[in-house]
Design a protein around this motif. Structure first.
Motif, short mmCIF file in Angstrom:
data_model
loop_
_atom_site.label_atom_id
_atom_site.label_comp_id
_atom_site.label_asym_id
_atom_site.label_seq_id
_atom_site.Cartn_x
_atom_site.Cartn_y
_atom_site.Cartn_z
N LEU A 123 0.81 -1.22 0.00
CA LEU A 123 0.00 0.00 0.00
C LEU A 123 0.85 1.27 0.00
CD1 LEU A 123 -2.84 -0.96 2.52
CD2 LEU A 123 -3.05 -0.68 0.05
N PHE A 124 1.92 1.28 0.80
CA PHE A 124 2.67 2.52 0.99
C PHE A 124 3.83 2.71 0.02
CE2 PHE A 124 0.37 3.09 4.91
CZ PHE A 124 0.34 4.48 5.05
N ALA A 125 4.27 1.66 -0.67
CA ALA A 125 5.38 1.84 -1.63
C ALA A 125 5.03 2.86 -2.72
CB ALA A 125 5.77 0.50 -2.24
N PRO A 126 3.86 2.75 -3.37
CA PRO A 126 3.53 3.77 -4.40
C PRO A 126 3.32 5.16 -3.80
CG PRO A 126 1.68 2.26 -4.06
CD PRO A 126 2.84 1.69 -3.33
N ILE A 127 2.80 5.22 -2.56
CA ILE A 127 2.59 6.52 -1.91
C ILE A 127 3.94 7.19 -1.64
CG2 ILE A 127 1.77 7.62 0.22
CD1 ILE A 127 -0.40 5.41 0.33
N ALA A 128 4.91 6.41 -1.13
CA ALA A 128 6.24 6.95 -0.85
C ALA A 128 6.91 7.43 -2.13
CB ALA A 128 7.09 5.89 -0.16
N LEU A 129 6.79 6.64 -3.19
CA LEU A 129 7.40 7.00 -4.47
C LEU A 129 6.79 8.30 -5.01
CD1 LEU A 129 9.37 5.96 -6.69
CD2 LEU A 129 7.41 4.89 -7.77
N GLN A 130 5.46 8.37 -4.96
CA GLN A 130 4.76 9.56 -5.45
C GLN A 130 5.12 10.80 -4.64
OE1 GLN A 130 2.57 9.50 -8.18
NE2 GLN A 130 2.69 11.73 -8.03
N SER A 131 5.26 10.64 -3.32
CA SER A 131 5.60 11.77 -2.45
C SER A 131 6.98 12.33 -2.81
CB SER A 131 5.59 11.33 -0.98
OG SER A 131 4.32 10.88 -0.61
N ALA A 132 7.96 11.43 -3.01
CA ALA A 132 9.32 11.86 -3.35
C ALA A 132 9.35 12.57 -4.69
CB ALA A 132 10.25 10.64 -3.36
N VAL A 133 8.62 12.02 -5.68
CA VAL A 133 8.58 12.64 -7.01
C VAL A 133 7.93 14.02 -6.94
CG1 VAL A 133 7.55 12.46 -9.31
CG2 VAL A 133 8.59 10.45 -8.24
N THR A 134 6.88 14.16 -6.13
CA THR A 134 6.15 15.42 -6.02
C THR A 134 7.03 16.55 -5.48
OG1 THR A 134 4.07 14.24 -5.66
CG2 THR A 134 4.14 16.54 -4.97
N ILE A 135 7.87 16.24 -4.48
CA ILE A 135 8.72 17.31 -3.89
C ILE A 135 10.10 17.35 -4.54
CG2 ILE A 135 7.52 17.31 -1.68
CD1 ILE A 135 9.68 15.59 -0.51
N GLY A 136 10.30 16.50 -5.56
CA GLY A 136 11.52 16.57 -6.34
C GLY A 136 12.77 16.08 -5.65
N VAL A 137 12.65 15.00 -4.86
CA VAL A 137 13.83 14.43 -4.20
C VAL A 137 13.97 12.96 -4.56
CG1 VAL A 137 13.75 16.06 -2.26
CG2 VAL A 137 12.52 13.86 -2.11
N SER A 138 15.08 12.34 -4.15
CA SER A 138 15.31 10.93 -4.44
C SER A 138 14.28 10.06 -3.72
CB SER A 138 16.72 10.53 -4.00
OG SER A 138 16.87 9.13 -4.03
N PRO A 139 13.71 9.08 -4.41
CA PRO A 139 12.70 8.22 -3.77
C PRO A 139 13.32 7.13 -2.87
CG PRO A 139 13.02 7.50 -6.03
CD PRO A 139 13.88 8.73 -5.84
N TYR A 140 14.63 6.92 -2.98
CA TYR A 140 15.25 5.80 -2.27
C TYR A 140 15.08 5.86 -0.75
CZ TYR A 140 17.19 4.31 -6.72
OH TYR A 140 17.32 3.86 -8.01
N PRO A 141 15.41 6.98 -0.08
CA PRO A 141 15.21 6.98 1.38
C PRO A 141 13.75 6.83 1.78
CG PRO A 141 15.75 9.19 0.59
CD PRO A 141 16.00 8.24 -0.55
N PHE A 142 12.82 7.31 0.93
CA PHE A 142 11.39 7.20 1.24
C PHE A 142 10.93 5.74 1.17
CE2 PHE A 142 11.93 11.60 0.44
CZ PHE A 142 10.88 12.28 1.03
#
Length: 624
Positions: A545-564
């Motif tokens: 459930l949270f993997a796509p949410i974390a990825l989308q959040s990182a992309v939205t604020i323009g940072v690396s998705p890896y730590p998220f």
């Protein structure tokens, strides 16, 4: 808000509610959510079933088989027992080693299987160290989750890797998790040693009063197999050579039974060195065969005398010179041929028949070694004994033949479950094979020789083909189908969240609420939300459930998705405040006589401290 988004949120709410309720199996709930998504038109049938073809599902199934092979061959037990023996009687040393060994094994195989393996070992070691096992069992369960060392440590690791690849980012390497796992395991050791004192404070040492079923060794001891079993070597020029058991009529002539014939074929350490067969009427003897003879010493001496036979030491195994293992008793090796008790019913056709007249061996391919009658045991001249109603027969034969006796329900009752006993016995001679397969799989993953999913499939197939399992069925039994179907059923829900924009809405809510405080605050929000949800539902479902949410959040604020995404897998795995959050937590609950409050007192501080530290450490390990 779009109607499809509302439907997806409704299905998520319904799914989580049933997960928390816990009255319906998690895989059934997940599959029901899949069906609802298809019936409501949110997903096409192809999208709904896509979870079953997902590479992560194939990897999870393959890794269950690889882990099962490692357990079935006794490799994991050999390693853990030897390492834990270094602790001696020192409690602190024992604690450190329990944590390191459990975390280390859990880094490569199922954490549930790791805890199931370590549970009896740790309880035994705690008893020898004269300390309460309660102090070790809960930390051991936590260590299996803290050892987040590799890509295959836990399903959430595979899930976030899949999310990264699906999002167009570079996938993770086999040891990408190593620095995270080393930190979490170190924190666990440092925090749990003082916290574990709370588990034994004010408690008297209790003695276990659990009544256990008879083990194979207990049966062998009761019927004095060790006292009546002898090994006889067929020497050159023996008249027994090239003759069958039926021709020699040994049972009638010498009043002894030939139970097994062992023939050495090879001394190659990677193949079975001894061909072990149950003796039957058509069995033919060869020079250097080793016969396992059951009877009293005088009768065995008569057999040996003048027949070119030699009575040899019964305390060494053939081909290796090693001492008898736990799967042996009195010289009998129980991996292929076992023993069991059979209670005769009053309706049995065997009642009042002599053992030698019953044709039991010819009809069922098993031997009758002894009879328990009331409180006594009949162990000598068994073939001349008349069988009575209520007699308990000790039978010996191939596990599959003993299992077949269960079909004659009107004749007798087989005590226990023979095939389950057989599956518990390690195939020790295959341990080197399992070790080589495991190492080759890891090497293939580390150096990316073949795709990760293919490496796991090859390893699983080799475990089966090269005999690390008794048969293909036992390999399938090592798979946790509930976990497999849970992921396959939850994966379409993640697709639906992305397809309808639901994951984007949740990500936007977290970002809008926390982005003003910086990317670390957004990461903290995702970590906290994942951690809270994991207390109520499976960590696999939470990660999906949270993997796509974390990825989308990182992309939205323009940072690396890896730590998220690492925040998602760490938060999903580090749930210690509830006994029902993960299977390892639940496994030790009854063995350690823990109450729910014990998990709160010890697990909650650990979960909070690990969470706080990881929120600040992850951006350092994987820069934003």
């Amino acid at each position: 808000m779009d109607i499809n988004v509302l439907i997806v949120f409704g299905i998520i709410l319904l799914t989580v509610t049933f997960f928390v309720w816990g009255k319906i199996r998690s895989d059934i709930v997940a599959l029901s959510s899949l069906v609802l998504l298809v019936l409501t038109g949110i997903l096409s049938p192809e999208e709904g079933l896509s979870g079953f073809s997902n590479s992560v599902v194939v990897m999870i199934v393959s890794l269950f088989i690889v882990g099962g092979g490692i357990f079935q061959t006794g490799l994991a037990k050999m390693i853990s027992t030897k390492i834990l023996a270094l602790a001696g009687g020192n409690q602190f040393k024992l604690f450190i080693l329990v944590m390191l060994v459990t975390g280390g094994i859990g880094g490569f195989v199922s954490n549930t299987g790791t805890v199931a393996l370590m549970l009896p070992i740790v309880m035994s070691l705690a008893s020898e160290a004269n300390t309460d096992s309660r102090r070790f069992l809960m930390p051991m369960a936590f260590a299996s989750s803290l050892g987040l060392l590799t890509l295959i440590s836990t399903p959430p690791n595979l899930i976030i890797n899949d999310a990264l690849v699906s999002g167009g980012f570079e996938g993770l390497s086999f040891f990408s998790f190593l620095p995270v796992g080393l930190i979490t395991l170190t924190l666990g050791i440092l925090l749990l040693w003082p916290l574990s004192k709370l588990l034994v404070a004010g408690r008297d040492k209790e003695k276990s009063t659990v009544k256990k079923n008879k083990s194979l060794n207990q049966l062998a001891s009761e019927y004095q197999l060790a006292d009546n079993l002898y090994r006889v070597l067929i020497e050159k020029n023996s008249p027994f050579i090239n003759k069958s058991l039926q021709e020699l009529n040994i049972a009638q002539t010498y009043n002894v039974s030939i139970l097994e014939i062992r023939r050495i074929h090879s001394r190659n350490r990677f193949h079975k060195t001894v061909d072990m067969k149950m003796a039957g009427p058509s069995s033919t003897f060869k020079e250097n065969d080793i016969l396992y003879v059951f009877g009293n010493f005088n009768d065995v001496t008569s057999l040996v005398s003048g027949n070119g036979l030699k009575l040899i030491d019964t305390h060494k195994t053939e081909g290796t010179g090693s001492t008898l293992s736990v799967s042996q008793s009195g010289g009998l090796e129980f991996s292929e041929i076992g023993i069991a008790e059979v209670v005769l019913m009053s309706t049995s056709k065997l009642i009042n028949k002599h053992v030698k007249e019953s044709n039991f061996r010819q009809l069922y391919n098993v031997n009758i070694l002894g009879i328990q009658r009331k409180d006594g045991y009949i162990l000598q001249d068994v073939k001349d004994e008349r069988m009575l109603s209520g007699d308990v027969l000790l039978v010996q034969g191939k596990w599959s033949d003993i299992e077949k006796l269960n079909q004659e329900t009107s004749e007798w009752v087989v005590v226990g479950q023979p095939m389950e006993n057989a599956l518990k016995i390690p195939r020790d001679h295959k341990a080197p094979v399992a070790a080589v397969i495991m190492v080759l799989m890891i090497v293939a993953m580390v150096f990316n020789i073949v795709p990760t999913v293919i490496a796991t499939m090859i390893a699983a197939l080799l475990m089966i083909i090269l005999g690390c399992f008794r048969n293909v069925e036992s390999a399938y039994k090592s798979i946790n189908w509930e976990s497999t179907f849970l992921f396959a059923g939850m994966f379409p829900l993640a697709i639906a969240m992305e397809k309808t924009g639901a994951s984007g809405l949740i990500a936007d809510a977290i970002v809008n609420g926390l982005s003003q405080f910086g990317p670390v605050s957004v990461l903290a929000g995702i970590y906290l939300a994942t951690s809270i949800l994991t207390m109520f539902i499976s960590n696999t479902a939470t990660a999906v459930l949270f993997a796509p949410i974390a990825l989308q959040s990182a992309v939205t604020i323009g940072v690396s998705p890896y730590p998220f995404l690492f925040a998602v897998t760490v938060a999903a795995s580090m749930c210690f405040a509830s006994p029902f959050a993960t299977p390892p937590n639940a496994l030790v609950m009854s063995a350690g006589r823990y109450k729910f409050i014990d998990y709160i007192r010890v697990g909650l501080p650990l979960q909070l401290i690990v969470g706080i530290i990881m929120i600040f450490v992850l951006p350092l390990l994987f820069p934003l």
